[in-house]
Design a protein around this motif. Structure first.
Motif, PDB file in Angstrom:
ATOM      1  N   GLY A   8      -2.291 -42.587  31.289  1.00  0.00           N
ATOM      2  CA  GLY A   8      -3.248 -43.265  30.714  1.00  0.00           C
ATOM      3  C   GLY A   8      -3.111 -42.877  29.091  1.00  0.00           C
ATOM      4  N   GLN A   9      -4.181 -43.067  28.292  1.00  0.00           N
ATOM      5  CA  GLN A   9      -4.630 -42.688  27.075  1.00  0.00           C
ATOM      6  C   GLN A   9      -5.724 -41.890  26.732  1.00  0.00           C
ATOM      7  OE1 GLN A   9      -3.078 -46.167  24.203  1.00  0.00           O
ATOM      8  NE2 GLN A   9      -4.192 -46.948  25.747  1.00  0.00           N
ATOM      9  N   LEU A  11      -8.611 -41.579  24.179  1.00  0.00           N
ATOM     10  CA  LEU A  11      -9.195 -42.319  23.273  1.00  0.00           C
ATOM     11  C   LEU A  11     -10.502 -41.838  22.719  1.00  0.00           C
ATOM     12  CD1 LEU A  11      -8.705 -45.733  25.233  1.00  0.00           C
ATOM     13  CD2 LEU A  11      -6.937 -44.869  23.176  1.00  0.00           C
ATOM     14  N   GLU A  33      -7.003 -49.982  28.886  1.00  0.00           N
ATOM     15  CA  GLU A  33      -5.979 -50.542  29.202  1.00  0.00           C
ATOM     16  C   GLU A  33      -5.510 -50.046  30.538  1.00  0.00           C
ATOM     17  OE1 GLU A  33      -3.245 -50.072  26.112  1.00  0.00           O
ATOM     18  OE2 GLU A  33      -4.238 -50.977  24.588  1.00  0.00           O
ATOM     19  N   ASP A  37      -7.296 -43.999  31.542  1.00  0.00           N
ATOM     20  CA  ASP A  37      -7.662 -43.780  30.039  1.00  0.00           C
ATOM     21  C   ASP A  37      -8.928 -43.164  30.135  1.00  0.00           C
ATOM     22  OD1 ASP A  37      -5.607 -45.170  29.039  1.00  0.00           O
ATOM     23  OD2 ASP A  37      -6.762 -46.996  28.502  1.00  0.00           O
ATOM     24  N   TRP A 113      -6.405 -32.642  30.118  1.00  0.00           N
ATOM     25  CA  TRP A 113      -5.782 -34.076  29.752  1.00  0.00           C
ATOM     26  C   TRP A 113      -4.368 -33.673  30.243  1.00  0.00           C
ATOM     27  CZ3 TRP A 113      -6.004 -38.939  29.815  1.00  0.00           C
ATOM     28  CH2 TRP A 113      -4.989 -39.784  29.395  1.00  0.00           C
ATOM     29  N   ALA A 116      -0.036 -38.754  29.113  1.00  0.00           N
ATOM     30  CA  ALA A 116       0.801 -38.776  28.115  1.00  0.00           C
ATOM     31  C   ALA A 116       0.308 -38.063  26.909  1.00  0.00           C
ATOM     32  CB  ALA A 116       1.343 -40.298  27.623  1.00  0.00           C
ATOM     33  N   GLY A 117       1.256 -37.391  26.215  1.00  0.00           N
ATOM     34  CA  GLY A 117       1.155 -36.407  25.113  1.00  0.00           C
ATOM     35  C   GLY A 117       0.405 -35.003  25.715  1.00  0.00           C
ATOM     36  N   ARG A 276      -6.623 -43.705  19.318  1.00  0.00           N
ATOM     37  CA  ARG A 276      -5.710 -42.988  20.278  1.00  0.00           C
ATOM     38  C   ARG A 276      -5.470 -41.809  19.777  1.00  0.00           C
ATOM     39  NH1 ARG A 276      -0.607 -45.944  21.257  1.00  0.00           N
ATOM     40  NH2 ARG A 276       0.491 -44.140  19.999  1.00  0.00           N
ATOM     41  N   LEU A 278      -4.253 -39.009  21.986  1.00  0.00           N
ATOM     42  CA  LEU A 278      -3.155 -38.667  22.773  1.00  0.00           C
ATOM     43  C   LEU A 278      -2.808 -39.712  23.665  1.00  0.00           C
ATOM     44  CD1 LEU A 278      -3.784 -35.115  24.006  1.00  0.00           C
ATOM     45  CD2 LEU A 278      -2.293 -35.938  21.959  1.00  0.00           C
ATOM     46  N   PRO A 279      -1.375 -40.357  23.586  1.00  0.00           N
ATOM     47  CA  PRO A 279      -0.362 -39.883  22.910  1.00  0.00           C
ATOM     48  C   PRO A 279      -0.523 -40.181  21.329  1.00  0.00           C
ATOM     49  CG  PRO A 279       0.538 -41.724  23.990  1.00  0.00           C
ATOM     50  CD  PRO A 279      -0.715 -41.231  24.784  1.00  0.00           C
ATOM     51  N   GLU A 281      -1.019 -41.361  18.045  1.00  0.00           N
ATOM     52  CA  GLU A 281      -0.884 -42.806  17.065  1.00  0.00           C
ATOM     53  C   GLU A 281      -0.311 -42.422  15.913  1.00  0.00           C
ATOM     54  OE1 GLU A 281      -5.254 -43.861  15.128  1.00  0.00           O
ATOM     55  OE2 GLU A 281      -4.605 -44.642  17.135  1.00  0.00           O
TER      56      GLU A 281
END
Length: 301
Positions: A8-9, A11, A33, A37, A113, A116-117, A276, A278-279, A281
């Protein structure tokens, strides 16, 4: 520390100010999304406990995890709120509300976390301010406040944000900084961090305020080196109502506020956009104000 896996992201958003109907309506459009997330909410959700509970509860029901850091508006003992708790007691009450909702607070273990990232420790912070961002020519808090009053710029915190049982807001700030510094120092040295609080860790974001004297209510010099000391990948903050990304000593600082309707209506971007973290933006011109934002606020509030 809690960990998670997923794609996920991470945010972030702040300064929802849902006491304004147009801002409250923005919550309807805030959806992840992915079930993985996470969402950081960096303060100033609302002034009443009922509104804070509704907003954070709504978001917590949608996102994989919600992390909250208080802003000055949550800490106000506002005449419109039937909850009349002051200072530390009010903050602790809000922490209990968040725990009922499953929302991570500055008093909880910092989650890691691993999407991603990542990996990165995500630390919601409650630090306050200590009037050390003094106006030019002022050497003391008293001189700074006198100058601010002469310009008509006095933060509503002076009337609504009570430090009880601390004697002053700056004493409460120093206690919060000391305890948070201790916890951050105990984190694994091999993990980067995302530090997310309402007030910026460094003074540089306040340099674009229309009313520079408002910086007194915007942070503390005690955290000026934290972005270097604690392996910060991104420092997330709000409060200034100047949404933008800057870089300082090679570290990304993200101001993620919505702000008041009179402010966001002037901007070309739609309000309520989740940023965003991570990852990472990538935005055009991310070292300055977002197009159409210009110089920021700093009035009596």
């Amino acid at each position: 520390m809690e960990s998670t896996a997923g794609a996920g992201q991470l945010l972030a958003i702040s300064d929802l100010h849902i006491g304004y109907p147009d801002n409250r309506a923005l919550i309807d459009g805030m959806h992840p999304e992915s079930d993985d997330d996470w969402l950081i909410v960096a303060g100033d959700v609302a002034e009443t406990v009922a509104d804070i509970r509704w907003a954070l509860g709504t978001l917590a029901s949608r996102f994989g995890k919600v992390l909250w850091a208080p802003g000055n508006h949550e800490l106000w003992t506002h005449p419109s709120d039937p909850v009349t708790l002051r200072g530390v007691a009010r903050y602790e009450h809000l922490v209990e509300v968040c725990r009922e909702l499953g929302v991570v607070t500055p008093e909880d273990p910092y989650p890691v976390w691993r999407g991603a990232g990542g990996p990165a420790v995500v630390a919601p912070l409650f630090l306050l301010y200590d009037y050390s961002y003094l106006p030019a020519g002022s050497a003391t808090k008293a001189e700074g406040l006198a100058y601010a009053e002469s310009t008509g710029i006095v933060c509503n915190d002076e009337f609504l944000l009570h430090p009880d049982p601390y004697p002053t807001r700056e004493a409460w700030c120093r206690a919060r900084v000391a305890e948070t510094e201790r916890r951050l120092s105990e984190l694994p040295a091999d993990l980067p961090t995302v530090l997310a609080g309402h007030w910026p860790l460094d003074r540089h974001p306040t340099e674009v305020l229309w009313h520079p004297e408002f910086a007194m209510w915007c942070g503390t010099t005690l955290t000026a080196d934290w972005h270097r000391r604690f392996r910060v990948a991104t420092a997330v903050y709000g409060h200034l109502h100047i949404p933008r990304t800057t870089w300082h000593d090679g570290v990304r600082f993200m101001e993620v506020s919505v702000g008041y309707p009179r402010e966001w209506r002037k901007r070309p971007d739609p309000p309520g956009r989740l940023r965003r973290v991570l990852p990472m933006e990538v935005e055009a011109g991310d070292r300055g104000a977002a197009p159409g934002v210009g110089r920021g606020r700093g009035g009596a509030r």
